[in-house]
Design a protein around this motif. Structure first.
Motif, short mmCIF file in Angstrom:
data_model
loop_
_atom_site.label_atom_id
_atom_site.label_comp_id
_atom_site.label_asym_id
_atom_site.label_seq_id
_atom_site.Cartn_x
_atom_site.Cartn_y
_atom_site.Cartn_z
N TYR A 90 36.74 31.48 51.18
CA TYR A 90 36.37 30.36 49.79
C TYR A 90 35.87 32.12 49.44
CZ TYR A 90 31.21 29.74 48.59
OH TYR A 90 30.19 29.92 47.68
N GLY A 91 34.74 31.54 48.77
CA GLY A 91 34.40 33.50 47.75
C GLY A 91 33.67 33.19 46.37
N THR A 92 32.79 33.73 46.11
CA THR A 92 32.56 33.20 44.22
C THR A 92 32.65 34.41 43.07
OG1 THR A 92 30.24 35.07 45.20
CG2 THR A 92 30.43 32.32 46.00
N GLY A 93 32.73 33.84 42.42
CA GLY A 93 33.10 35.16 41.06
C GLY A 93 31.62 34.48 40.32
N LEU A 94 31.91 36.10 39.63
CA LEU A 94 30.99 36.37 38.76
C LEU A 94 31.25 35.58 36.96
CD1 LEU A 94 27.56 37.32 38.22
CD2 LEU A 94 28.13 39.75 37.94
N ILE A 95 30.23 34.99 36.99
CA ILE A 95 29.87 34.23 35.19
C ILE A 95 28.90 34.87 34.39
CG2 ILE A 95 32.33 32.71 35.75
CD1 ILE A 95 30.57 30.38 35.68
N ALA A 96 29.43 34.73 33.11
CA ALA A 96 27.90 34.72 32.81
C ALA A 96 28.04 35.11 30.74
CB ALA A 96 27.21 36.46 32.23
N ASP A 128 49.85 39.31 49.38
CA ASP A 128 50.98 39.97 50.12
C ASP A 128 49.60 40.88 50.13
OD1 ASP A 128 51.28 41.70 48.10
OD2 ASP A 128 53.21 40.39 47.77
N GLU A 129 49.88 42.39 50.34
CA GLU A 129 49.72 43.79 51.12
C GLU A 129 48.97 44.27 49.03
OE1 GLU A 129 47.41 46.76 52.74
OE2 GLU A 129 48.02 44.94 53.41
N ASP A 130 49.57 43.53 48.58
CA ASP A 130 49.54 44.62 46.87
C ASP A 130 49.09 43.67 46.09
OD1 ASP A 130 50.28 46.90 47.45
OD2 ASP A 130 52.27 46.52 47.63
N ARG A 131 48.92 41.82 46.35
CA ARG A 131 48.62 40.88 45.39
C ARG A 131 47.56 40.32 45.60
NH1 ARG A 131 54.32 38.75 43.24
NH2 ARG A 131 54.33 39.48 46.01
N PHE A 132 46.74 39.53 45.02
CA PHE A 132 45.94 38.40 45.40
C PHE A 132 45.66 37.80 44.10
CE2 PHE A 132 42.67 42.02 44.60
CZ PHE A 132 41.78 41.72 44.27
N GLY A 133 44.99 36.44 44.52
CA GLY A 133 44.40 36.04 42.84
C GLY A 133 43.04 35.50 43.33
N PHE A 134 42.47 34.81 42.13
CA PHE A 134 40.95 33.89 42.52
C PHE A 134 41.64 33.21 41.65
CE2 PHE A 134 36.50 32.60 42.25
CZ PHE A 134 36.67 33.55 43.27
N ILE A 135 40.73 31.58 42.35
CA ILE A 135 40.89 30.53 41.78
C ILE A 135 39.50 29.51 41.14
CG2 ILE A 135 41.37 28.47 41.49
CD1 ILE A 135 43.99 28.41 43.36
N TRP A 136 39.30 30.40 39.33
CA TRP A 136 37.89 30.14 39.13
C TRP A 136 37.77 28.36 38.99
CZ3 TRP A 136 35.06 34.63 38.35
CH2 TRP A 136 35.09 35.81 38.02
N LEU A 137 37.24 28.57 39.91
CA LEU A 137 37.08 26.15 39.86
C LEU A 137 35.75 26.18 38.57
CD1 LEU A 137 36.54 24.95 43.07
CD2 LEU A 137 38.70 25.11 41.73
N GLU A 138 34.79 26.32 38.28
CA GLU A 138 34.49 26.29 37.01
C GLU A 138 35.14 26.21 35.80
OE1 GLU A 138 29.81 26.93 35.45
OE2 GLU A 138 30.19 27.19 36.89
N LEU A 139 35.72 27.26 35.73
CA LEU A 139 36.51 27.31 34.73
C LEU A 139 38.18 27.42 34.67
CD1 LEU A 139 35.09 31.20 34.70
CD2 LEU A 139 34.08 29.90 33.11
N LYS A 140 38.01 26.32 35.66
CA LYS A 140 39.93 26.43 35.45
C LYS A 140 40.79 27.48 35.28
CE LYS A 140 38.65 21.31 35.88
NZ LYS A 140 39.19 19.92 34.51
N SER A 141 40.65 28.17 35.37
CA SER A 141 41.24 29.55 35.31
C SER A 141 41.75 30.74 36.52
CB SER A 141 40.78 30.57 34.39
OG SER A 141 41.22 31.57 34.62
N PHE A 142 43.08 30.99 36.56
CA PHE A 142 43.20 31.80 37.85
C PHE A 142 44.15 33.31 37.42
CE2 PHE A 142 47.60 33.18 39.46
CZ PHE A 142 46.86 33.60 41.38
N THR A 176 32.32 41.11 40.84
CA THR A 176 33.32 40.79 40.04
C THR A 176 33.84 39.05 41.22
OG1 THR A 176 35.03 39.62 38.29
CG2 THR A 176 35.35 41.07 40.21
N LEU A 177 33.81 39.04 42.43
CA LEU A 177 34.39 38.68 42.97
C LEU A 177 33.99 39.01 44.73
CD1 LEU A 177 38.16 38.20 42.69
CD2 LEU A 177 36.34 37.23 41.81
N ASP A 178 33.09 37.74 46.07
CA ASP A 178 32.39 37.92 45.92
C ASP A 178 33.52 36.73 47.22
OD1 ASP A 178 31.21 39.06 48.86
OD2 ASP A 178 28.86 38.19 47.64
N ILE A 179 34.25 37.62 48.49
CA ILE A 179 35.15 37.17 49.15
C ILE A 179 34.14 37.04 50.62
CG2 ILE A 179 37.25 36.28 50.16
CD1 ILE A 179 36.21 36.40 47.08
#
Length: 491
Positions: free
Chosen positions: A420-426, A444-458, A332-335
């Motif tokens: 920078y990274g990429t996310g998989l959409i289909a 932090d050590e227990d949380r991260f996030g990803f902003i999907w630019l094309e979907l404008k979603s977090f 799903t994510l490749d960073i």
């Protein structure tokens, strides 16, 4: 050495020992002194005229109990074949109690079990040892949805717990568990398998080992899964357990369709499933954070479970649970940890156009590198991958751009690093899959996030903190082979 060989009576025939004595006579006085010293030790230990033990079988029973208690339980059946004395000594409860404690972590439960008339030897020989190969983490074959099963020794049972994410969107809540099957010796001297699916209590089930790192469960009384109110009552009960709400409370029509589709698809299995072993990713000092399992928000699909692992200069998140668009097992994510993103001030962070400009510039460089992979000059945006061993970076302010949708209105307002990274959409049915650029945010050590630019979603991800024994990969090679197999299961 001659003294030890005579004491244990293993490893050499009488002819071999005679040849060894002839060779030692040719070695001179030093060997004679060693032999005489060994004879004096044995003589001193015998205390009188009684001859020393000539073999392992002549040792006192209490000493044999101590020796056998140190052996792995898997070799004890072979030890019992040596002689009648060994077979009798192996009936000692102390030996099997220690094996249950050291190999399966049982302690207080053994006392309760023995008080109930079940001995440690029966527990080990008829339950723990035959089913030891199913302990650990597994992924059920439920089409695109996948799952996470943890099989553990739980009290006097072996229980298969299905792990379920918290109700959407409470990503930081603890995981939920539901028992799917259990194995025990409570009612007879034979291991009993019971299906725990449904709401009518335990009933007859079966477990079959298909091949290495794979097993199947079968319910023999599927009528126990039915409810008096029929499929409508079953759906409403499932919906409340799965989503924590009623269908009337879900106003989004597309979300209703996804939920109904999942119920129809998953309920047809009736707990007759095939499971494949999965491992937790190995950890290394160079990793950006400790790898492991995380719960993440995936829009209308709800919360899903991903596995974060590190591979050189990249971090990868693989789905353990999935949906009809991107199924379980997919990356799903490749960073790219060589491509950090420096965030602007808070005012500019609120501008989606500014964030898109930063990320897309790096994306174009990556695309250019892919087309010129023969070039030796490294891109200027690259930097060595970060690690936890370096001094921790100072927290920097973070805010989501306006117009970016987030299931969690409450999210961390500071972060450590961004990449920078990429996310998989289909599309539905995993049609037209593509990798789209985005921003990985380490909070932090227990949380991260990803902003999907094309979907404008977090998407916000929070670490799964449950203790998961028998789940660590033997080595990185086995783990990476498992990841490749997972993708092939759902591709």
């Amino acid at each position: 050495m001659a003294v030890c060989a005579r004491l244990c009576g293993v490893g050499q025939s009488r002819r071999c020992r005679r040849r060894q004595r002839n060779e030692q006579q040719d070695q001179g006085s030093d060997s004679d002194m060693d032999e005489e010293e060994g004879e004096r030790i044995v003589a001193a230990s015998s205390r009188g005229n009684s001859r020393p033990p000539q073999s392992l079988a002549e040792l006192p029973p209490e000493l044999l109990v101590e020796i056998f208690s140190l052996l792995p339980g898997t070799v004890l059946p072979n030890v019992a074949l040596v002689c009648k004395k060994f077979r009798q000594i192996l009936n000692t409860e102390t030996i099997w109690r220690k094996r249950c404690m050291e190999e399966f972590g049982m302690n207080e439960d053994l006392r309760k079990m023995e008080a109930g008339g079940v001995c440690s030897q029966d527990l080990y020989v008829k339950l723990l040892h035959p089913y030891r190969h199913i302990l650990g983490l597994w992924q059920p074959d439920i089409g695109p949805y996948g799952g996470l099963l943890n099989v553990v020794v739980d009290g006097l049972f072996i229980i298969g717990w299905m792990y379920l994410p918290p109700h959407d969107p409470r990503v930081e809540d603890p995981m939920r568990r539901r028992p799917l099957f259990r194995i025990h010796l409570l009612e007879s001297k034979k291991a009993t398998v019971e299906c725990m699916y449904g709401h009518k209590g335990p009933h007859k089930g079966d477990i079959q080992t298909v091949k290495k790192d794979e097993f199947s469960t079968k319910c023999n009384q599927t009528d126990h899964h039915r409810m008096p109110g029929g499929r409508q009552e079953e759906f409403r009960t499932w919906l409340e357990e799965e989503w924590g709400r009623t269908l009337e409370e879900i106003f989004h029509e597309h979300m209703q369709e996804l939920i109904l589709m999942k119920f129809i698809y998953t309920s047809q299995y009736d707990n007759c499933l095939t499971y494949r072993r999965i491992y937790l990713p190995p950890a290394r000092p160079s990793d950006l954070l400790h790898p492991g399992l995380f719960k993440g928000t995936y829009g209308s699909h709800g919360l899903e479970i991903v596995m974060l692992s590190f591979h050189g200069s990249s971090a990868r998140a693989t789905k353990l649970t999935g949906d009809p668009n991107v199924p379980a097992g997919q990356l799903t994510l490749d960073i790219d940890l060589r491509r950090p993103v420096v965030l602007p001030d808070l005012e500019q962070q609120r501008n989606i156009e500014e964030l898109s400009r930063l990320v897309l510039r790096i994306h174009e460089e990556v695309q250019g590198d892919a087309g010129q992979h023969d070039s030796e000059a490294p891109p200027t945006a690259k930097s060595p991958g970060p690690s936890r061993s370096s001094s921790p970076p100072e927290a920097q302010p973070f805010v989501l751009p306006l117009g970016v949708m987030a299931r969690n209105e409450v999210y961390p307002r500071t972060c450590r690093k961004c990449f920078y990274g990429t996310g998989l959409i289909a599309g539905h049915g995993f049609t037209s899959p593509e990798r789209t650029p985005g921003l990985f945010v380490l909070f932090d050590e227990d949380r991260f996030g990803f902003i999907w630019l094309e979907l404008k979603s977090f998407s916000l991800y929070s670490r799964l903190t449950d203790h998961l024994p028998h789940a660590h990969a033997p080595n990185m090679e086995r783990f990476e082979a498992m990841l490749r197999n997972m993708q092939s299961w759902t591709s």
